[in-house]
Scaffold this active site. Structure first.
Site, short mmCIF file in Angstrom:
data_model
loop_
_atom_site.label_atom_id
_atom_site.label_comp_id
_atom_site.label_asym_id
_atom_site.label_seq_id
_atom_site.Cartn_x
_atom_site.Cartn_y
_atom_site.Cartn_z
CG HIS A 194 -17.55 23.34 3.03
ND1 HIS A 194 -16.19 23.10 3.06
CD2 HIS A 194 -17.97 22.96 1.79
CE1 HIS A 194 -15.80 22.61 1.90
NE2 HIS A 194 -16.86 22.51 1.11
CB CYS A 206 -11.18 20.28 6.28
SG CYS A 206 -12.00 21.77 6.67
C1 CIR Z 1 -11.54 24.17 -0.88
O1 CIR Z 1 -11.90 25.29 -1.22
O2 CIR Z 1 -12.11 23.15 -1.30
C2 CIR Z 1 -10.36 24.04 0.03
N1 CIR Z 1 -9.43 25.08 -0.24
C3 CIR Z 1 -10.79 24.06 1.48
C4 CIR Z 1 -11.64 22.90 1.85
C5 CIR Z 1 -11.98 22.88 3.29
N2 CIR Z 1 -12.74 21.72 3.60
C6 CIR Z 1 -13.69 21.68 4.52
O3 CIR Z 1 -14.05 22.70 5.08
N3 CIR Z 1 -14.29 20.53 4.71
#
Ligand code: CIR
Length: 255
Positions: free
Chosen positions: A160, A247
């Protein structure tokens, strides 16, 4: 009053999406303990933490940043890029409804909140595997009435935009320039991650403090040398799921 929406760690976290990391065992009990400490860190900074129940059907649902974007004026329910995560939006919308009018990004556009970096009235959206230029166009249309400009940002080698860059103080960014061209952001100062800590660009700023993972001690030294006040937390288990500190909450001013 500042509010943080969080969600309990689901027992299914080990089935999370992974894009750039290999799957390694996650200690769920430790993940829960670390999440409790993270929520306490938010409370210690004066934030009212509202914790939603775990949603075991959605392994990544502890990462509440991704299904929504909360601005001062309005919130936008997003459309996560990973199909397995689309159902996370419902309960987040319910939690946000008392606090904000809700707008919505519609198919076929996709965007994860982790890709949205707000600097003042400018929103930068990482053009990642999860977020599309169609979403940038929709966000521009939805948010222009509130004075926001939305711009897509190319990204490489990370999940991200906020894996690559976050704001740690007004006008100060923490960034990994290998993942994103930092010159394009309106910032006075950029603290670069230590070369041995490429994943260390994610910090959660709450007022004059940045909640930051203990996994990146050399970058922490750089931040402290730059005058940034750090509240360190253990985040090893969510990091195994490609999560990070921003997150795990949606932080905003209550109505
Ligand atoms: C994903 O791949 O969507 C999750 N395993 C990790 C999401 C992390 N979220 C973020 O960086 N905002």
């Amino acid at each position: 009053m500042r509010i943080a929406i969080t969600r309990e760690v689901p027992p299914t976290l080990a089935h999370c999406e992974l894009s750039h990391q290999s799957r390694v065992p996650i200690d769920i009990a430790l993940a829960k303990q670390q999440h409790a400490t993270y929520q306490q860190a938010l409370r210690d900074l004066g934030v009212e933490v509202r914790t939603l129940p775990a949603e075991p059907a959605f392994p990544d649902s502890v990462f509440v940043e991704d299904p929504a974007l909360v601005l001062d004026e309005v919130a936008v329910i997003l459309r996560p890029g990973a199909e397995s995560r689309r159902g996370e939006t419902e309960s987040i919308a319910r939690a946000l409804a008392p606090e904000r009018d809700l707008l919505q990004v519609l198919a076929p556009a996709t965007v994860d909140g982790g890709d949205v970096l707000r600097l003042g009235k400018r929103l930068y959206v990482g053009l990642s595997q999860r977020s599309t230029s169609q979403a940038v166009a929709q966000l521009n249309e939805l948010l222009a009435p509130y004075g926001y400009e939305v711009e897509g940002v190319p990204l490489t080698a990370c999940l991200h935009l906020k894996s690559a860059v976050t704001e740690v103080a007004p006008g100060t960014l923490l960034a990994n320039p290998a993942f994103v061209d930092v010159a394009r952001f309106a910032a006075q100062r950029v603290v670069q991650v230590h070369p041995e800590e490429p994943a260390g660009a994610n910090a959660l700023r709450v007022g004059d403090t940045a909640i930051y993972s203990k996994s990146y001690p050399r970058t922490r030294e750089r931040l402290e040398a730059a005058g940034i006040r750090i509240l360190p937390v253990d985040a090893s288990e969510v990091e195994k799921a490609e999560g990070a500190v921003t997150c795990c909450s949606l932080v905003f001013e209550g109505r």
